[in-house]
Design a protein around this motif. Structure first.
Motif, short mmCIF file in Angstrom:
data_model
loop_
_atom_site.label_atom_id
_atom_site.label_comp_id
_atom_site.label_asym_id
_atom_site.label_seq_id
_atom_site.Cartn_x
_atom_site.Cartn_y
_atom_site.Cartn_z
N GLN A 173 0.85 -1.16 -0.09
CA GLN A 173 0.28 -0.04 -0.16
C GLN A 173 0.76 1.05 -0.07
OE1 GLN A 173 -0.80 2.35 3.05
NE2 GLN A 173 -1.68 3.42 1.45
N LEU A 174 0.50 2.27 -0.82
CA LEU A 174 1.25 3.26 -1.01
C LEU A 174 0.35 4.52 -0.90
CD1 LEU A 174 4.32 3.83 -1.96
CD2 LEU A 174 3.63 3.83 -4.21
N SER A 175 0.88 5.79 -0.41
CA SER A 175 -0.07 6.82 -0.52
C SER A 175 0.12 7.52 -1.75
CB SER A 175 0.18 7.75 0.78
OG SER A 175 1.61 8.03 0.55
N TYR A 176 -1.06 8.44 -2.20
CA TYR A 176 -0.75 9.09 -3.41
C TYR A 176 0.56 10.17 -3.35
CZ TYR A 176 -5.81 8.10 -4.53
OH TYR A 176 -6.97 7.69 -4.58
N LEU A 177 0.80 10.65 -2.06
CA LEU A 177 1.79 11.59 -1.85
C LEU A 177 3.26 10.76 -2.25
CD1 LEU A 177 2.81 14.25 -0.83
CD2 LEU A 177 3.34 13.42 1.27
N ASP A 178 3.20 9.66 -1.53
CA ASP A 178 4.41 8.77 -1.88
C ASP A 178 4.57 8.50 -3.15
OD1 ASP A 178 6.10 8.82 0.75
OD2 ASP A 178 4.69 6.97 1.33
N ALA A 179 3.56 7.92 -3.99
CA ALA A 179 3.60 7.72 -5.35
C ALA A 179 3.90 8.85 -6.16
CB ALA A 179 2.08 7.17 -5.66
N ILE A 180 3.48 9.96 -5.87
CA ILE A 180 3.70 11.27 -6.82
C ILE A 180 5.33 11.41 -6.64
CG2 ILE A 180 3.22 13.35 -5.41
CD1 ILE A 180 1.31 14.09 -7.94
N GLU A 181 5.74 11.30 -5.29
CA GLU A 181 7.16 11.87 -5.08
C GLU A 181 7.89 10.90 -5.70
OE1 GLU A 181 8.51 14.37 -3.49
OE2 GLU A 181 6.76 15.33 -2.27
N LEU A 182 7.76 9.61 -5.68
CA LEU A 182 8.56 8.53 -6.30
C LEU A 182 8.37 8.56 -7.78
CD1 LEU A 182 7.69 5.27 -4.03
CD2 LEU A 182 9.81 6.76 -4.07
N SER A 183 7.53 8.72 -8.25
CA SER A 183 7.48 8.88 -9.83
C SER A 183 8.13 10.10 -10.29
CB SER A 183 6.06 8.59 -10.37
OG SER A 183 5.25 9.82 -9.99
N ILE A 228 -2.69 2.04 -4.53
CA ILE A 228 -2.14 3.36 -4.13
C ILE A 228 -3.57 4.17 -3.80
CG2 ILE A 228 -1.29 5.62 -5.22
CD1 ILE A 228 0.40 3.54 -7.00
N ASN A 229 -3.59 4.81 -2.59
CA ASN A 229 -4.79 5.34 -2.45
C ASN A 229 -4.45 6.45 -1.10
OD1 ASN A 229 -4.21 3.96 0.05
ND2 ASN A 229 -5.69 2.40 -0.34
N ASP A 230 -5.34 6.98 -0.67
CA ASP A 230 -5.16 8.00 0.43
C ASP A 230 -4.65 7.89 1.77
OD1 ASP A 230 -4.97 10.85 0.11
OD2 ASP A 230 -6.96 11.29 1.00
#
Ligand code: ASP
Ligand code: MG
Length: 417
Positions: free
Chosen positions: A241-251, A288-290
Motif C-alpha cells: 500500500q502506497l499513499s498518493y503522496l509517496d507515489a507522486i514523489e517517487l514517480s 495506491i490510495n489516500d
C-alpha cells in the motif's frame, strides 16, 4: 466503471495478447474501459521512422517495413484464418502510413512526430479488439481522439479538461467492454497529439477522472510497486500500500513504474490505483490510495546518464535572485528538466539528463554570462525514507559530488571512482 491499462510489454507478441484475453475474463459482466499502448517497442521504432522521414536521413521505407512485419507476424499468430478482415484493415492502415511518409512533412517536426508515432496505439488496439471479439470477448473499439481533447502542444499535449469531460460522458454510459488507445489525443482541428512518452498511464487516469470510475488497474511485468528497480537491486520488496503522496514523489524522482502525471487526477477524485502483475494476475500487487503512511522501508531510484552543471558568475559576485531567475528561465525556455539542484554563495549546481542537442545549447547560452563546469557520466540516486546505512549502501566505491537532503528524501549525485 473500471479502467484497466495494458502497456507495451504486456502486448508484445501473440502470446501476450492471449494473456490479456485471459485477464479480461477475470472481469465478467463488468463495465470496463481498457487502455492499451503500442505493441512492444513499436513507439521507439516509430520515433526512428519520424526522424528518418523528417530529417531525410536513414531509410524510412525500410523502418516502416520492419514495423509492418512485426505487426503482421503478431496478427498471423492470433488469426490462423488468413481471410479474416483484420488482415485488410491492418494492411490499409499501413498504406496510410506509407502515404504519410511519401507526402510533404508537417510544418514542425513535433507535429509530424505525433501524426506518425500515434499510429502504434491505433494499430495495437485494432488488432487486440478484433482478437478479443474473435475469442468471444465482445468489445467496442473507440478512437480516444474523439474523447481526449488537447491543445496543440505536440508531443506533450495539454488536456482540455472541460471538453474531455463533456465528451467522456458518452463513455461513462457505455455498457460492457471498451477498447481504446493510450498516449494519444486530438486537437479541436482533429490533428493527433501525444501526451508525452509512456503516457498511457496518464490516459487511464484522465478517463477514470472523467467517467468517475471506481478504480484504475495498471498491469505490469513486475509484481507491483517495488522499493527499487530490480534492474539495479536484487533484494527488492513489494510495497502493498502506497499513499498518493509517496507515489507522486517517487514517480517525480524517476521511478518508472507509473507515469508522474497519473496520480493527480486520481488523487483529486480519490480513485484507487492498483498496480498488478500481468504474469501473475491472481496476486494482489500494490494499491495506491489516500491512506497516509510513511513507508516502513526505504525506496531507491537510480538515474544514469546524468550531467552535473556548476554555474557561477564570471566576476566572483554572489548568486542572487536575479541570476537564478535568468538561469531558470533559460532551462524553462529550452525544455530542460532539473533533476536536483543546490546553490552556494557563488555557484549554482544542477543535475540534468544528458541530451546531445539541448544540453550543449544550454551551456553555450549560459557561458555568455557565467562560468560553467560540466561533468558527464554521473548517476543520480534518490532515497526516500533514507538513513545513513542506505546512503552508505549506494555510495561505496563512488565519489559523491552533490548531496541534497530533506526530511524524507536524499538525492546524491555520484560518480564511479
Ligand atoms: N507507447 C507509448 C510509449 O512507449 C506510450 C506508453 O507506452 O505509455 O511511450
Ligand atoms: Mg510503452
Amino acid at each position: 466503471m473500471k479502467v484497466l491499462k495494458f502497456g507495451g510489454a504486456s502486448v508484445k507478441d501473440a502470446g501476450s495478447v492471449k494473456n490479456v484475453a485471459r485477464i479480461l475474463k477475470l472481469f465478467p459482466d463488468e463495465n470496463l474501459i481498457v487502455v492499451i499502448s503500442a505493441m512492444g517497442k513499436t513507439t521507439n521504432s516509430l520515433e526512428r521512422l519520424s526522424n528518418a522521414y523528417y530529417y531525410k536521413k536513414g531509410n524510412p521505407r525500410q523502418i516502416l517495413d520492419e514495423i509492418k512485419k512485426f505487426h503482421i507476424d503478431i496478427v498471423e499468430g492470433l488469426f490462423p484464418d488468413k481471410t479474416h478482415p483484420i488482415y485488410n484493415e491492418i494492411n490499409n492502415t499501413f498504406v496510410e502510413l506509407d502515404w504519410a511518409i511519401e507526402g510533404e512533412p508537417a510544418p514542425s517536426f513535433d507535429q509530424q512526430y505525433d501524426q506518425i508515432v500515434s499510429m502504434g496505439e491505433v494499430i495495437s488496439t485494432k488488432i487486440i479488439s478484433a482478437y478479443l471479439n474473435e475469442s468471444g470477448i465482445k468489445n467496442k473499439w473507440e478512437d480516444i481522439r474523439d474523447f481526449i481533447k488537447t491543445d496543440n502542444t505536440y508531443r506533450e499535449g495539454k488536456v482540455d479538461w472541460k471538453k474531455t469531460q463533456q465528451l467522456s460522458q458518452a463513455l461513462s454510459k457505455t455498457k460492457g467492454l471498451v477498447i481504446t488507445q493510450g498516449f494519444i489525443g486530438g486537437t479541436s482541428e482533429n490533428y493527433t497529439t501525444t501526451l508525452g512518452r509512456e503516457g498511457s498511464d496518464y490516459t487511464a487516469a484522465i478517463l477514470a477522472y472523467c467517467t468517475n470510475a471506481e478504480s484504475v488497474t495498471i498491469w505490469k511485468d513486475v509484481p507491483g510497486v517495488l522499493n527499487a528497480d530490480p534492474k539495479w537491486f536484487d533484494d527488492t520488496h513489494l510495497i502493498e500500500q502506497l499513499s498518493y503522496l509517496d507515489a507522486i514523489e517517487l514517480s517525480y524522482y524517476g521511478a518508472t513504474v507509473i507515469h508522474p502525471k497519473t496520480i493527480k487526477p486520481l488523487q483529486n477524485k480519490q480513485i484507487p490505483l492498483y498496480v498488478r502483475s500481468f504474469i501473475k494476475p491472481d496476486e494482489k500487487g500494490t494499491v495506491i490510495n489516500d491512506k497516509e503512511s510513511p513507508l516502513p522501508i526505504p525506496c531507491f531510484i537510480f538515474k544514469v546518464g546524468q550531467v552535473l552543471l556548476s554555474i557561477s558568475p564570471k566576476d566572483f559576485s554572489f548568486i542572487v535572485e536575479q541570476n537564478l531567475s535568468d538561469i531558470f528561465k533559460l532551462f524553462a525556455d529550452m525544455g530542460i528538466k532539473i533533476n536536483t539542484m543546490q546553490s552556494s554563495a557563488i555557484s549554482f549546481s544542477v543535475c540534468v539528463d544528458i541530451d546531445e542537442h539541448k544540453v550543449p545549447n544550454l551551456v553555450k547560452k549560459l557561458q555568455e554570462k557565467y562560468r560553467v563546469l560540466y561533468n558527464e557520466g554521473m548517476e543520480l540516486v534518490t532515497i526516500r525514507y533514507y538513513n545513513q546505512e542506505t546512503i552508505d549502501r549506494v555510495t561505496t566505491g563512488k565519489k559523491i559530488l552533490l548531496e541534497v537532503k530533506s526530511r524524507y528524501t536524499v538525492q546524491l549525485v555520484v560518480k564511479n571512482i
